[in-house]
Motif scaffolding. Structure first.
Motif, short mmCIF file in Angstrom:
data_model
loop_
_atom_site.label_atom_id
_atom_site.label_comp_id
_atom_site.label_asym_id
_atom_site.label_seq_id
_atom_site.Cartn_x
_atom_site.Cartn_y
_atom_site.Cartn_z
N ALA A 110 -0.78 -2.82 -11.76
CA ALA A 110 -0.84 -3.43 -10.38
C ALA A 110 0.61 -3.82 -9.88
CB ALA A 110 -1.66 -4.52 -10.37
N ILE A 111 0.77 -3.50 -8.72
CA ILE A 111 1.91 -4.10 -7.91
C ILE A 111 1.63 -5.66 -7.65
CG2 ILE A 111 3.22 -4.04 -5.76
CD1 ILE A 111 2.57 -0.96 -5.68
N SER A 112 2.66 -6.69 -7.95
CA SER A 112 2.54 -7.92 -7.61
C SER A 112 3.55 -8.37 -6.94
CB SER A 112 2.50 -8.51 -9.11
OG SER A 112 2.47 -10.12 -8.93
N VAL A 113 3.34 -8.79 -5.68
CA VAL A 113 4.36 -9.62 -4.88
C VAL A 113 3.89 -10.91 -4.44
CG1 VAL A 113 5.45 -9.44 -2.52
CG2 VAL A 113 4.92 -7.29 -3.80
N LEU A 162 10.29 -1.89 -2.44
CA LEU A 162 9.79 -3.37 -2.16
C LEU A 162 10.82 -4.29 -1.57
CD1 LEU A 162 7.01 -3.63 -4.81
CD2 LEU A 162 6.51 -3.25 -2.41
N ARG A 163 11.84 -4.09 -2.22
CA ARG A 163 13.08 -5.07 -2.10
C ARG A 163 13.61 -5.04 -0.75
NH1 ARG A 163 17.23 -6.78 -6.67
NH2 ARG A 163 18.40 -8.27 -5.52
N GLU A 164 13.69 -3.48 -0.33
CA GLU A 164 14.46 -3.54 1.00
C GLU A 164 13.48 -3.91 2.08
OE1 GLU A 164 15.58 0.22 3.90
OE2 GLU A 164 15.15 0.49 1.84
N GLY A 165 11.78 -3.51 1.85
CA GLY A 165 11.19 -3.74 2.86
C GLY A 165 10.70 -5.37 2.95
N LEU A 190 1.00 -1.12 0.10
CA LEU A 190 -0.05 0.03 -0.06
C LEU A 190 0.67 1.27 0.02
CD1 LEU A 190 -2.80 -0.95 2.60
CD2 LEU A 190 -2.89 -1.04 -0.12
N SER A 191 1.95 1.25 0.61
CA SER A 191 2.72 2.36 0.84
C SER A 191 3.39 2.58 -0.56
CB SER A 191 3.84 2.25 1.63
OG SER A 191 3.72 2.29 3.05
N PRO A 206 -3.25 0.58 -7.63
CA PRO A 206 -3.81 1.67 -6.63
C PRO A 206 -4.59 2.58 -7.52
CG PRO A 206 -1.34 1.53 -6.97
CD PRO A 206 -2.22 0.22 -7.99
N ILE A 207 -4.87 2.40 -8.83
CA ILE A 207 -5.83 3.11 -9.55
C ILE A 207 -6.57 2.25 -10.59
CG2 ILE A 207 -6.15 5.03 -11.10
CD1 ILE A 207 -3.50 6.15 -10.20
N SER A 208 -7.87 1.95 -10.33
CA SER A 208 -8.64 0.90 -11.25
C SER A 208 -9.83 1.28 -11.45
CB SER A 208 -8.51 -0.54 -10.54
OG SER A 208 -9.47 -0.58 -9.56
#
Length: 261
Positions: free
Chosen positions: A90-93, A43-46, A10-11, A109-111
């Motif tokens: 989209a962000i995909s993890v 994302l990588r760091e977190g 979300l961040s 985030p925007i859809s």
């Protein structure tokens, strides 16, 4: 763990939303946006703080040591559409354990639905969608006139052919195969399709969500996709969701009729 990943994603999504609102629009051209690298670094760091293990990212490369677990990340799946101003990237993890998807978080985030975050990790019953617990069963759906197949935005160019290939279902074009699969897992549709070669970062998270909803992800031959080798494309095309419907769709002559090369 999944709640930590959701918070992180979300961040990261806030950065994408802010980039969209920049005067002059987001930075980048073609299929490369500046924000993609910035998001993946965050994302990588977190994620490596959440769980230290192998990492496979679209933008910042990989560290593959043979560890049991591996984060698989696409910071902004659907960049071309994002730069063109179309909502739905989209962000995909995803997280693999012994090459099996065991966690997925996909966040648009925007859809057209507004901000939309769909998440699951192994051991959960059902999914978390925007913080709410839901228990979809994609295999309870039928491929009929009431169902929807999510396809890429390229379908706008050949609507009649896409309508025929998805029949009797309706087709709905949208960016991001990750988000297509996530929405199918939430039972917004019966299947999600990509007619182009996909890599693990495109689909691991969406595949995890499909598993939670009783579905699977198949290649162009109708065979289940697996992740034994992360450093190469997985398939020519993929079909994910209701297993029976995905098998039927995979058997249709998409590449011939749509002149995909």
């Amino acid at each position: 763990m999944v709640h930590d990943v959701i918070s992180l994603v979300l961040s990261a999504g806030a950065l994408i939303s802010a980039e969209t609102a920049r005067p002059g629009g987001p930075r980048g051209v073609g299929d490369k946006a500046d924000i993609d690298v910035e998001v993946e670094l965050l994302l990588r760091e977190g994620l490596l703080r959440v769980k230290e293990c192998d990492f496979w990212g679209e933008e910042t490369g990989s560290v593959l040591t043979g560890a049991r677990h591996c984060w698989v990340v696409d910071p902004n799946d659907g960049t071309t559409d994002f730069l063109a101003g179309r909502p739905g990237s989209a962000i995909s993890v995803g997280l693999l354990r012994d090459s099996v998807p065991v966690l997925g978080v996909v966040y648009a985030p925007i859809s057209v639905r507004g901000p939309d975050c769909i998440a699951w990790q192994y051991g959960m019953s059902g999914l978390l969608r925007n913080g709410l617990h839901v228990c979809p069963d994609v295999n309870a759906l039928q491929l009929d006139a009431n169902s929807v197949v999510f396809v890429s935005t390229a379908a706008y160019q050949q609507p009649e052919l896409n309508a025929a290939l998805c029949a009797p279902a309706r087709f709905s074009p949208m960016p991001s195969i990750a988000y297509r699969l996530a929405r199918v897992a939430a039972c917004d549709g019966i299947a999600g399709v990509s007619l182009y070669s996909v890599s693990p970062h495109d689909v691991v998270a969406g595949h995890a969500l499909l598993r939670a909803a009783g579905g699977d992800l198949l290649d162009q031959d109708g065979q289940p996709i697996r992740y034994d080798e992360l450093n190469k494309p997985l398939c020519q095309s993929c079909f994910g969701g209701n297993v029976s419907a995905s098998q039927r769709l995979a058997a249709r002559p998409w590449r011939q009729q749509l002149s995909i090369t």
